[in-house]
Design a protein around this motif. Structure first.
Motif, PDB file in Angstrom:
ATOM      1  N   ILE A   1      46.331  -4.593 -52.602  1.00 33.86           N
ATOM      2  CA  ILE A   1      47.359  -5.284 -51.813  1.00 33.86           C
ATOM      3  C   ILE A   1      48.744  -5.004 -52.392  1.00 33.86           C
ATOM      4  O   ILE A   1      49.695  -4.680 -51.666  1.00 33.86           O
ATOM      5  N   ALA A   2      48.853  -5.123 -53.723  1.00 41.48           N
ATOM      6  CA  ALA A   2      50.142  -4.849 -54.372  1.00 41.48           C
ATOM      7  C   ALA A   2      50.555  -3.396 -54.175  1.00 41.48           C
ATOM      8  O   ALA A   2      51.740  -3.098 -53.932  1.00 41.48           O
ATOM      9  N   ALA A   3      49.590  -2.478 -54.274  1.00 43.95           N
ATOM     10  CA  ALA A   3      49.895  -1.053 -54.080  1.00 43.95           C
ATOM     11  C   ALA A   3      50.456  -0.801 -52.685  1.00 43.95           C
ATOM     12  O   ALA A   3      51.410  -0.041 -52.505  1.00 43.95           O
ATOM     13  N   GLY A   4      49.856  -1.455 -51.681  1.00 41.62           N
ATOM     14  CA  GLY A   4      50.350  -1.282 -50.312  1.00 41.62           C
ATOM     15  C   GLY A   4      51.777  -1.761 -50.153  1.00 41.62           C
ATOM     16  O   GLY A   4      52.590  -1.123 -49.467  1.00 41.62           O
ATOM     17  N   ARG A   5      52.105  -2.867 -50.801  1.00 45.88           N
ATOM     18  CA  ARG A   5      53.466  -3.400 -50.701  1.00 45.88           C
ATOM     19  C   ARG A   5      54.468  -2.484 -51.405  1.00 45.88           C
ATOM     20  O   ARG A   5      55.593  -2.281 -50.925  1.00 45.88           O
TER      21      ARG A   5
ATOM     22  N   ARG B   1      66.853 -13.122 -57.968  1.00 45.73           N
ATOM     23  CA  ARG B   1      68.141 -12.866 -57.309  1.00 45.73           C
ATOM     24  C   ARG B   1      68.275 -11.435 -56.783  1.00 45.73           C
ATOM     25  O   ARG B   1      69.256 -11.107 -56.107  1.00 45.73           O
ATOM     26  N   LEU B   2      67.315 -10.587 -57.078  1.00 49.99           N
ATOM     27  CA  LEU B   2      67.431  -9.178 -56.705  1.00 49.99           C
ATOM     28  C   LEU B   2      67.222  -8.967 -55.208  1.00 49.99           C
ATOM     29  O   LEU B   2      66.359  -9.593 -54.578  1.00 49.99           O
ATOM     30  N   ASP B   3      68.012  -8.068 -54.655  1.00 50.23           N
ATOM     31  CA  ASP B   3      67.810  -7.614 -53.278  1.00 50.23           C
ATOM     32  C   ASP B   3      66.815  -6.461 -53.326  1.00 50.23           C
ATOM     33  O   ASP B   3      67.178  -5.298 -53.491  1.00 50.23           O
ATOM     34  N   ALA B   4      65.540  -6.820 -53.222  1.00 50.81           N
ATOM     35  CA  ALA B   4      64.475  -5.834 -53.390  1.00 50.81           C
ATOM     36  C   ALA B   4      63.225  -6.330 -52.675  1.00 50.81           C
ATOM     37  O   ALA B   4      63.165  -7.472 -52.202  1.00 50.81           O
ATOM     38  N   GLU B   5      62.230  -5.460 -52.585  1.00 52.82           N
ATOM     39  CA  GLU B   5      60.918  -5.855 -52.075  1.00 52.82           C
ATOM     40  C   GLU B   5      60.180  -6.577 -53.198  1.00 52.82           C
ATOM     41  O   GLU B   5      59.846  -5.971 -54.217  1.00 52.82           O
ATOM     42  N   HIS B   6      59.933  -7.867 -53.028  1.00 47.33           N
ATOM     43  CA  HIS B   6      59.310  -8.662 -54.081  1.00 47.33           C
ATOM     44  C   HIS B   6      57.791  -8.577 -53.976  1.00 47.33           C
ATOM     45  O   HIS B   6      57.210  -8.882 -52.920  1.00 47.33           O
ATOM     46  N   VAL B   7      57.171  -8.151 -55.072  1.00 47.44           N
ATOM     47  CA  VAL B   7      55.713  -7.963 -55.110  1.00 47.44           C
ATOM     48  C   VAL B   7      55.148  -8.823 -56.234  1.00 47.44           C
ATOM     49  O   VAL B   7      55.291  -8.493 -57.417  1.00 47.44           O
TER      50      VAL B   7
END
Length: 373
Positions: A38-42, A111-117
């Motif tokens: 699941i994490a790999a897909g994200r 606070r990061l503008d990122a894809e959170h996994v």
């Protein structure tokens, strides 16, 4: 009595809800993507969108999510992680930083503008939601959890060797597959993944941990064909690891462990045949990117391949590698279902460590004949 058994692998997480008031064949099951898948897909979706990734959570299973992160970094995209999440990829955080991952605090990562996994091996809320969709209550009398933990090896020390020394240490302490069953407070500090898996449960119910390799073997022994033999060679071919046990019931005669993707069917045949004759040295497995070999008890009388030896039983999602094997293995199907062999082993482990539950679980599993031998 309702026990939730969860076997966390590399390809799948196998979930079984055992109810001692129902036939075990009616136990509810879920075969779902593993947390690392699941994490790999994200991560891969973030890569495809040219987005940074921000990894939080706890130490969890690597493999697919590690490979996805490496591809993300090779694409020149940023990756951030908290220290605890970063330990998923290497116990030495300096090595994680050398990969190109930037370590940040929990406050910073939010606070990061990122894809959170988020990284974790167990999401009980998700499992309860899945059960609730079918009007199944999400309360359990106990949890039986399993994963494979290499352990946090000292810097510069082989993860493979450290893992195998843990296996050997347990068997030297008590030669029985069930000796790998730990209560939460008994888990060694170095089994960091197992400890965080237990911590993710955090629901107060009685809980036991069992390594996935012994769990699969204990499950295979519940196949009546396998369990009725005096000796067995049980080979679990998981998506990541292959672990072979030469057994007399639950007593271990010898074992070897390797990476499933690093061995051919011919190598598995060769290693297995030589393990049974006592002629497989540790170095042959370790030097071929495996973990090792350990002889725990007297081998018995089998000296040549022509002599009658133990039943060769195979379980695990990669068992097809031996479908045409000269070993002519028996494909174990405990209680009619191979994919939850590990869960059946986890239930046996729970019964071992919680005597008040023993009779209800063993009776439900039909284990009395195996237990008596």
């Amino acid at each position: 009595m309702r026990i939730l058994a969860i076997d966390v692998g590399t390809g799948t997480q196998d979930i079984l809800l055992f109810d001692s008031e129902q036939p075990v064949e009616n136990a509810l099951q879920l075969i779902m993507p593993s947390p690392t898948q699941i994490a790999a897909g994200r991560i891969r979706r973030a890569t495809a969108s040219w987005r940074p990734v921000a990894l939080s959570g706890v130490v969890a299973g690597g493999g697919p999510c590690h490979w996805a992160l490496e591809d993300h970094l090779r694409a020149g995209l940023p990756a951030y992680a908290t220290a605890e999440a970063a330990a998923t990829f290497d116990d030495d955080l300096d090595n994680v930083q050398r990969m190109g991952v930037r370590l940040v605090s929990g406050d910073e990562i939010r606070r990061l503008d990122a894809e959170h996994v988020p990284l974790r091996d167990l999401d009980l809320d998700a499992i309860r939601s899945a059960l609730a969709a079918f009007d199944v209550p999400g309360e359990f009398d106990g949890l039986a959890l399993g994963c494979l933990d290499h352990g946090a090896a000292p810097p510069g020390y082989s993860d493979r060797l450290f893992r195998f020394e843990h296996l050997r240490h347990v068997v030297e302490g008590r030669n029985d597959l069930r000796a790998f069953a730990f209560l939460p407070h008994e888990l060694p500090e170095y089994l960091t993944r197992a400890r965080t898996l237990i911590a993710c449960a955090n629901n107060g119910a009685p809980t036991v941990f069992l390594d996935t390799g012994p769990a699969a073997a204990l499950g295979a022994l519940q196949d009546p064909v396998v369990g009725s033999e005096q000796e067995q060679l049980v080979l679990n071919l998981g998506n990541m690891h292959a672990l072979a046990f030469h057994l007399r019931g639950t007593q271990i005669i010898s074992l070897y462990e390797h990476h499933t993707g690093e061995v051919t069917a011919e190598q598995i045949e060769d290693f297995t045949e030589r393990l049974l004759t006592g002629e497989l040295p540790h170095e042959d497995v370790f030097n071929s990117k495996g973990h090792g070999v350990y002889y725990a008890a007297e081998q018995g009388t089998r000296n040549t391949q022509e002599e009658l030896g133990p039943l060769d039983a195979v379980t695990g999602p990669q068992r097809g590698k031996l479908r045409e094997s000269r070993l002519e293995p028996y494909f174990a199907v405990p209680h009619g279902d191979m994919m939850v062999s590990g869960c059946f082993g986890l239930l046996w482990a729970f019964a071992e460590r919680y005597p008040e539950s023993r009779e209800a679980i063993l009776s439900g599993l039909g284990l009395a004949p195996v237990e008596a031998r």
